[in-house]
Design a protein around this motif. Structure first.
Motif, PDB file in Angstrom:
ATOM      1  N   LYS A  68      46.829  61.850  41.872  1.00  0.00           N
ATOM      2  CA  LYS A  68      46.324  60.911  42.861  1.00  0.00           C
ATOM      3  C   LYS A  68      46.533  59.496  42.335  1.00  0.00           C
ATOM      4  N   VAL A  69      46.967  58.603  43.215  1.00  0.00           N
ATOM      5  CA  VAL A  69      47.359  57.259  42.801  1.00  0.00           C
ATOM      6  C   VAL A  69      46.605  56.207  43.609  1.00  0.00           C
ATOM      7  N   THR A  70      46.092  55.217  42.914  1.00  0.00           N
ATOM      8  CA  THR A  70      45.539  54.032  43.568  1.00  0.00           C
ATOM      9  C   THR A  70      46.567  52.921  43.433  1.00  0.00           C
ATOM     10  N   ALA A  71      47.051  52.425  44.550  1.00  0.00           N
ATOM     11  CA  ALA A  71      48.056  51.364  44.561  1.00  0.00           C
ATOM     12  C   ALA A  71      47.356  50.021  44.759  1.00  0.00           C
ATOM     13  N   VAL A  72      47.557  49.104  43.821  1.00  0.00           N
ATOM     14  CA  VAL A  72      46.955  47.777  43.905  1.00  0.00           C
ATOM     15  C   VAL A  72      48.026  46.780  44.315  1.00  0.00           C
ATOM     16  N   GLU A  73      47.798  46.094  45.427  1.00  0.00           N
ATOM     17  CA  GLU A  73      48.789  45.132  45.923  1.00  0.00           C
ATOM     18  C   GLU A  73      48.101  43.911  46.522  1.00  0.00           C
ATOM     19  N   PHE A  74      48.547  42.744  46.082  1.00  0.00           N
ATOM     20  CA  PHE A  74      47.938  41.472  46.469  1.00  0.00           C
ATOM     21  C   PHE A  74      48.384  40.985  47.849  1.00  0.00           C
ATOM     22  N   GLN A  75      49.641  41.193  48.197  1.00  0.00           N
ATOM     23  CA  GLN A  75      50.188  40.671  49.456  1.00  0.00           C
ATOM     24  C   GLN A  75      49.888  41.628  50.619  1.00  0.00           C
ATOM     25  N   PRO A  76      49.219  41.149  51.663  1.00  0.00           N
ATOM     26  CA  PRO A  76      48.821  42.026  52.779  1.00  0.00           C
ATOM     27  C   PRO A  76      49.982  42.775  53.415  1.00  0.00           C
ATOM     28  N   TRP A  77      51.123  42.121  53.607  1.00  0.00           N
ATOM     29  CA  TRP A  77      52.263  42.780  54.255  1.00  0.00           C
ATOM     30  C   TRP A  77      52.773  43.941  53.405  1.00  0.00           C
ATOM     31  N   ALA A  78      52.762  43.750  52.065  1.00  0.00           N
ATOM     32  CA  ALA A  78      53.231  44.809  51.172  1.00  0.00           C
ATOM     33  C   ALA A  78      52.216  45.947  51.099  1.00  0.00           C
ATOM     34  N   ALA A  79      50.927  45.613  51.092  1.00  0.00           N
ATOM     35  CA  ALA A  79      49.896  46.645  51.076  1.00  0.00           C
ATOM     36  C   ALA A  79      49.991  47.517  52.327  1.00  0.00           C
ATOM     37  N   ASP A  80      50.238  46.875  53.480  1.00  0.00           N
ATOM     38  CA  ASP A  80      50.398  47.616  54.724  1.00  0.00           C
ATOM     39  C   ASP A  80      51.626  48.521  54.659  1.00  0.00           C
ATOM     40  N   LEU A  81      52.705  48.005  54.066  1.00  0.00           N
ATOM     41  CA  LEU A  81      53.934  48.793  53.930  1.00  0.00           C
ATOM     42  C   LEU A  81      53.712  49.990  53.013  1.00  0.00           C
ATOM     43  N   ILE A  95      47.541  59.040  47.912  1.00  0.00           N
ATOM     44  CA  ILE A  95      47.717  57.608  47.654  1.00  0.00           C
ATOM     45  C   ILE A  95      46.691  56.796  48.444  1.00  0.00           C
ATOM     46  N   SER A  96      45.926  55.979  47.742  1.00  0.00           N
ATOM     47  CA  SER A  96      45.019  55.035  48.390  1.00  0.00           C
ATOM     48  C   SER A  96      45.449  53.631  47.983  1.00  0.00           C
ATOM     49  N   VAL A  97      45.274  52.674  48.871  1.00  0.00           N
ATOM     50  CA  VAL A  97      45.743  51.310  48.632  1.00  0.00           C
ATOM     51  C   VAL A  97      44.563  50.360  48.513  1.00  0.00           C
ATOM     52  N   PHE A  98      44.523  49.622  47.422  1.00  0.00           N
ATOM     53  CA  PHE A  98      43.532  48.566  47.226  1.00  0.00           C
ATOM     54  C   PHE A  98      44.236  47.233  47.427  1.00  0.00           C
ATOM     55  N   GLU A  99      43.858  46.506  48.468  1.00  0.00           N
ATOM     56  CA  GLU A  99      44.482  45.222  48.768  1.00  0.00           C
ATOM     57  C   GLU A  99      43.709  44.110  48.070  1.00  0.00           C
ATOM     58  N   GLY A 100      44.287  43.577  47.012  1.00  0.00           N
ATOM     59  CA  GLY A 100      43.619  42.540  46.249  1.00  0.00           C
ATOM     60  C   GLY A 100      44.380  42.225  44.982  1.00  0.00           C
TER      61      GLY A 100
END
Length: 242
Positions: A68-81, A95-100
């Motif tokens: 299981k992976v937590t993906a951390v991404e700062f840019q909203p467009w990339a997090a959505d992608l 996969i879960s995405v943390f936007e920040g």
């Protein structure tokens, strides 16, 4: 699910995996694929992808390693992608995405919560290196919101004792990278120097660092392509083609 007019759909050449990417933004390179295939992890491991972008590392880790992976991404467009790519490959349960921002994310995700971390960070310091592309590409190539030292410090908080960080980086910043990791208690244990082709000098490296590990490092070399343009035997094994 299909790609939009400003997007492209790439075949990841393994298990039917695909990845949607923005045509006018930074797209993943072979460095990220080499990194993902170098990570040693299992289905029981909790992994974190720091600076996930469109999710290439998260997709490959979840699909190939089963973790299981937590993906951390700062840019909203990339997090959505990244979220869309997880759905595209039926990996929403893994996969879960943390936007920040990476800095401070341990306060939300939990200190010592992860067994494995993987990162393909920006290679250049702010104001240096390549400057092509728009702001989205610049944030992917340059340390703007999170420096190498910031990354090392936060990763040390995120990993449990004995947890491992896998990172790909430019050889010109090798000494800086190893020092930053060691200072934060992430002891480099394995260093793979990557040569693009036979006879060339290494231009990138992959380091595996262990939280709380003892000093002592194993050195390896990887030649990606042979003179005829085909993958080397070592690269084929790493990609899972052998």
């Amino acid at each position: 699910m299909t790609a939009g007019e400003d997007e492209r759909l790439d075949d990841l050449q393994w298990g039917g995996l695909e990845l949607i990417q923005k045509k006018d933004a930074y797209c993943f390179t072979s460095d990220a694929v080499l990194l993902a295939n170098s990570v040693k992890a299992g289905a029981r491991d909790r992994a974190i992808d720091l600076g996930a972008g469109s999710g290439i590392l998260s997709i490959l880790l979840a699909a190939k390693r089963g973790c299981k992976v937590t993906a951390v991404e700062f840019q909203p467009w990339a997090a959505d992608l990244c979220r869309r790519n997880a759905r595209l490959n039926s990996l929403e349960d893994k996969i879960s995405v943390f936007e920040g921002d990476i800095k401070g994310c341990s306060a939300f995700l939990g200190a010592g919560a992860f067994d494995v971390a993987a990162c393909n960070p920006p290679y250049y310091k702010a104001g240096s290196g390549e400057t092509r592309g728009d702001m989205r590409s610049a944030l992917s190539r340059h340390e703007s919101t999170c420096t190498l030292s910031d990354l090392a410090a936060e990763t040390a908080k995120l990993l449990r004792e004995g947890g491992r960080l896998y990172m790909v980086y430019k050889t010109e910043r090798l000494a800086e990278a190893l020092t930053a990791l060691s200072v934060c208690g992430l002891e480099p244990k394995e260093l793979t120097m990557i040569c693009p082709k036979e006879g060339s000098r290494p231009d990138t490296f992959i380091v595996c660092a262990k939280k709380g590990g003892r000093s002592g490092i194993i050195f390896k070399n990887l030649v990606v392509y042979k003179d005829d343009g085909s993958l080397s035997s070592e690269a084929e094994k790493l990609y899972g083609k052998k």
